[in-house]
Design an enzyme around this catalytic site. Sequence first.
Site, PDB file in Angstrom:
ATOM      1  CB  ALA A  15     -61.980  21.654 108.239  1.00  0.00           C
ATOM      2  CG  ASN A  36     -67.694  19.075 111.615  1.00  0.00           C
ATOM      3  OD1 ASN A  36     -66.464  19.045 111.592  1.00  0.00           O
ATOM      4  ND2 ASN A  36     -68.366  20.205 111.716  1.00  0.00           N
ATOM      5  CB  VAL A  80     -60.871  19.834 115.755  1.00  0.00           C
ATOM      6  CG1 VAL A  80     -62.025  18.921 115.401  1.00  0.00           C
ATOM      7  CG2 VAL A  80     -60.190  19.357 117.040  1.00  0.00           C
ATOM      8  CB  SER A 134     -46.771  16.366 106.145  1.00  0.00           C
ATOM      9  OG  SER A 134     -46.260  17.311 105.231  1.00  0.00           O
ATOM     10  CE  LYS A 188     -47.342  18.094 109.307  1.00  0.00           C
ATOM     11  NZ  LYS A 188     -47.713  19.477 109.516  1.00  0.00           N
ATOM     12  CG  HIS A 191     -42.467  17.932 107.803  1.00  0.00           C
ATOM     13  ND1 HIS A 191     -43.422  18.885 107.505  1.00  0.00           N
ATOM     14  CD2 HIS A 191     -42.350  17.165 106.690  1.00  0.00           C
ATOM     15  CE1 HIS A 191     -43.845  18.714 106.266  1.00  0.00           C
ATOM     16  NE2 HIS A 191     -43.214  17.676 105.754  1.00  0.00           N
ATOM     17  CG  ASN A 192     -45.073  21.854 109.626  1.00  0.00           C
ATOM     18  OD1 ASN A 192     -45.000  20.802 108.992  1.00  0.00           O
ATOM     19  ND2 ASN A 192     -46.214  22.337 110.041  1.00  0.00           N
ATOM     20  CG  HIS A 464     -18.846  34.477 132.815  1.00  0.00           C
ATOM     21  ND1 HIS A 464     -19.906  34.147 133.630  1.00  0.00           N
ATOM     22  CD2 HIS A 464     -19.127  35.703 132.313  1.00  0.00           C
ATOM     23  CE1 HIS A 464     -20.799  35.118 133.608  1.00  0.00           C
ATOM     24  NE2 HIS A 464     -20.344  36.086 132.828  1.00  0.00           N
TER      25      HIS A 464
END
Length: 492
Positions: A15, A36, A80, A134, A188, A191-192, A464
């Site tokens: 792609a 591919n 992919v 990236s 990554k 990062h996004n 608690h």
Amino acid sequence: MDASTLSRIGLAGLAVMGQNLALNIAEKGFPISVYNRTTSKVDETLIRAQSEGPFSLTGQYSPRDFVLSIQRPRSIIILVKAGNPVDQTISALTEFMEPGDTIIDGGNEWYQNTERRIQQVADKGILYLGMGVSGGEEGARHGPSLMPGGSFEAYKNIESVLKCVAAQVDDGPCVTYIGEGGSGNFVKMVHNGIEYGDMQLISEAYDVLKNVGGLSNSELAEIFGEWNRGELESFLIEITSDIFKVKDNLVDGDLVDKILDKTGMKGTGKWTVQQAAELSVAAPTIAASLDCRYLSGLKEERESAAEILKEAGLEEEVGSVKSGVDKKRLIDDVRKALYASKICSYAQGMNLLRAKSVEKGWDLDFGELARIWKGGCIIRAVFLDRIKQAYQRNPNLASLVVDPEFAREMVQRQAAWRRVVGLAISAGISTPGMCASLAYFDTYRRARLPANLVQAQRDLFGAHTYERTDRPGAFHTEWTKLARKSSAGAFS
């Protein structure tokens, strides 16, 4: 095949990203085989290799021929769609691979899937890397930021290729070995998440300047262009300036004004926020950006809400605010607010990486991560070099907010930051990212928070317990009984 005709590396999945990365590798002088399942994609890539080269790129039409066309130990990049397609591709290729060969998954994959696959192919003696890529299609073609994690031996097998293919900055190529397991995918992903926050903050700056300041698109193009020559210099600021310059080729006006206000997403921002919650790391700016993408998807509901609330008497405040705005001061204030908000967003991302690194024993190098993000990737920015320096000064830095240099800058910009947020709130302009960053800063900088009251509430209804400021140990109080006793005493 004759050894002299074998390719140095292979790439499966053609792609847009796969094609561009394959051509980048070939252009750097590494003979490459491509494959591919849809054969037309192979043909298309071969045509591009000839027209843009010619490059040493060979097309293969079956998994067997593809694998056997690569010199041993083989290194094969797969690009992919994440999930089952990756497993299917691995299954098809490993049938013909041998011990010592390497698979490098360059997709946006969930890190635990990578860790599962590392173990899965290890049974066959195959090495595995999960590599964040990236930079979009442009970065893939001319130099991305690469984040490979997994087998160190696999990384060394392909290091010379990756260092040539990656974006090049003043202190080296934008690639480094991240660490073991799924660390490359996790880095990554974060990062996004930072990218989500960055884009949201920029959109809020645009909203305030346009709807409170009344600036035109041509003025905005000029302002963002000017900002890109200063402390905010970055890929996202640069492309924002370009976006405001583009005219619509279908009707009169600027194209940006004709774009539907619904933001798409592919899941990495959601994963980042989920991981932050699981690791008990505050990431409000990133979370706010994700919420805004969800709300943007409610286009019809928002349009309906606007009408209903208008009929209910809600008045727009923008007009009255506009009339009293000092444009020059607003532009400078928004610049400072955007910068300070961005620092908080990056700080949140880095803190999330630290928490995961500790949990998994990855020993991530945060200064090195900032360095490889300086070029090729979507969040590349000039201040990443200063983030790198901050972690070099103190590898155990608790937060970017308390690095001495960044701390001074945050303090210098906070007055402008507060003015922008206050003005936006008065005008009814939502700035959730900037508000979240400011709230994060204001909460983090306070030595004492109202959490003492929350803890008292928890102890009252759930026993608690709580800790005291003046002595060690856990304490529990019969709050309701004592309160009623106190009330009774007051009236007696």
